[in-house]
Design an enzyme around this catalytic site. Structure first.
Site, short mmCIF file in Angstrom:
data_model
loop_
_atom_site.label_atom_id
_atom_site.label_comp_id
_atom_site.label_asym_id
_atom_site.label_seq_id
_atom_site.Cartn_x
_atom_site.Cartn_y
_atom_site.Cartn_z
N ASP A 97 0.65 -1.10 -0.26
CA ASP A 97 0.09 0.08 0.02
C ASP A 97 0.82 1.32 0.12
OD1 ASP A 97 -2.28 1.97 0.06
OD2 ASP A 97 -1.86 1.45 2.40
N SER A 98 0.40 1.77 -0.10
CA SER A 98 1.10 3.55 -0.10
C SER A 98 1.25 3.88 1.33
CB SER A 98 0.40 4.42 -0.34
OG SER A 98 -1.04 4.78 0.21
N CYS B 26 -11.25 3.01 1.06
CA CYS B 26 -9.78 3.38 0.43
C CYS B 26 -8.91 3.11 2.21
CB CYS B 26 -9.23 4.95 1.05
SG CYS B 26 -8.00 5.60 2.02
N GLU C 151 -2.22 8.95 8.36
CA GLU C 151 -0.49 8.23 8.53
C GLU C 151 0.32 9.05 9.61
OE1 GLU C 151 1.37 6.62 6.58
OE2 GLU C 151 -0.12 5.81 5.81
N1 DGL Z 1 -4.78 3.71 0.77
C1 DGL Z 1 -4.55 3.68 -0.29
C2 DGL Z 1 -5.77 3.54 -1.11
O1 DGL Z 1 -7.16 2.31 -0.52
C3 DGL Z 1 -4.48 5.16 -0.99
C4 DGL Z 1 -3.67 6.25 0.33
C5 DGL Z 1 -3.02 7.04 -0.68
O2 DGL Z 1 -4.04 8.14 -0.90
O3 DGL Z 1 -2.14 6.95 -0.85
O4 DGL Z 1 -6.36 4.28 -1.83
#
Ligand code: DGL
Length: 266
Positions: free
Chosen positions: A11-12, A185, A153
């Site tokens: 993930d990010s 998300c 975060e």
């Molecule tokens: N956790 C990521 C998602 O499900 C995105 C978060 C981000 O914007 O990096 O879209």
């Protein structure tokens, strides 16, 4: 042939830990290798080219560590990079996220639902197709939750500013009497208690993580890739987690979402 090689998840940032958690609960024999690309978070406002590039780098990192499958635990990366990852590694099972619009619509009595996702996900073809396919005759209120991923975060899971941000985001959904909110998300389940508090008990918050864990199970079972080590007490798996940048939120969230893991700064 059964395999106790690790499942690779990326993930990010910390969001994908909500998916890693569901996988570890459903498949306690499995070892998880997780990477959060915190050096380049958020993905939600990046171009398709960037997201593809980053996703291929994260996947390569995990495959170089001999992972047997890849879980793209990020809705934004799933929307923009799934095809590139699958095309680049056709022999590897790749499991991706999708906003749970279909089950929310199927169960909605008020015919009004909310979708919380990144701007990238809301603008994606993948999401548009879902709406076209299942959303006829349904009121769908969307919000890109600007700033929410950053707050999560930063570990602000219960701060007054996060509560205020969520109150603003959710007000139109309260007014429209949505009865389901899709958590589109993977970061958002981390603030479920705040969302639930604002929306009240009658609104269902749809977290797709358990369904994704079942997909992982099915894909591994079909290919005979499940780890069949049954002695999990003595041989409890040790997960490994990497972060490309800040590890701030990992330190706390890992205890809750993926205990028995080692955190490494990449
Ligand atoms: N956790 C990521 C998602 O499900 C995105 C978060 C981000 O914007 O990096 O879209």
């Amino acid at each position: 042939m059964a395999s106790c090689r690790a499942i690779g998840i990326f993930d990010s940032g910390v969001g994908g830990l909500t998916v890693a958690n569901a996988i570890s609960l459903l498949l306690p024999n499995e070892t998880i290798f997780y990477i959060g690309d915190t050096a380049r978070i958020p993905y939600g406002n990046k171009s398709k080219e960037d997201i593809e590039k980053f996703s291929l780098e994260m996947t390569k990192f995990l495959l170089d560590k001999d992972c047997k499958a890849i879980v793209i635990a990020c809705n934004t990366a799933s929307a923009y990079a799934l095809e590139a990852v699958r095309n680049t590694y056709p022999a590897i099972p790749v499991i991706a996220m999708e906003p749970a619009v279909k089950p929310a619509i199927e169960h909605s009595k008020t015919r009004s639902i909310g979708v919380l996702a990144t701007l990238g996900t809301l603008k994606s073809d993948r999401y548009s197709h879902l709406k076209d396919k299942f959303g006829q005759g349904i009121q769908i209120l969307e919000n890109p939750c600007l700033g929410l991923v950053d707050s999560i975060e930063a570990g602000k899971w219960n701060d007054p500013e996060t509560i205020l941000l969520l109150e603003t985001i959710l007000k139109p959904m309260v007014d429209a009497q949505v009865d389901h909110i899709v958590l589109g998300c993977t970061h958002y389940p981390i603030v479920i208690p705040l969302i639930a508090n604002i929306m009240g008990d009658s609104v269902q918050l749809v977290n797709p993580a358990p369904a994704i864990a079942k997909q992982v199970y099915r894909q591994l079972a079909e290919r005979n890739l499940l780890c069949v080590n049954t002695d999990i007490k003595e041989n409890s798996p040790k997960h490994t987690v990497w972060a490309t940048g800040s590890t701030l939120s990992f330190n706390y969230l890992l205890k809750e979402l993926l205990p028995n893991s080692e955190l490494i700064h990449w």
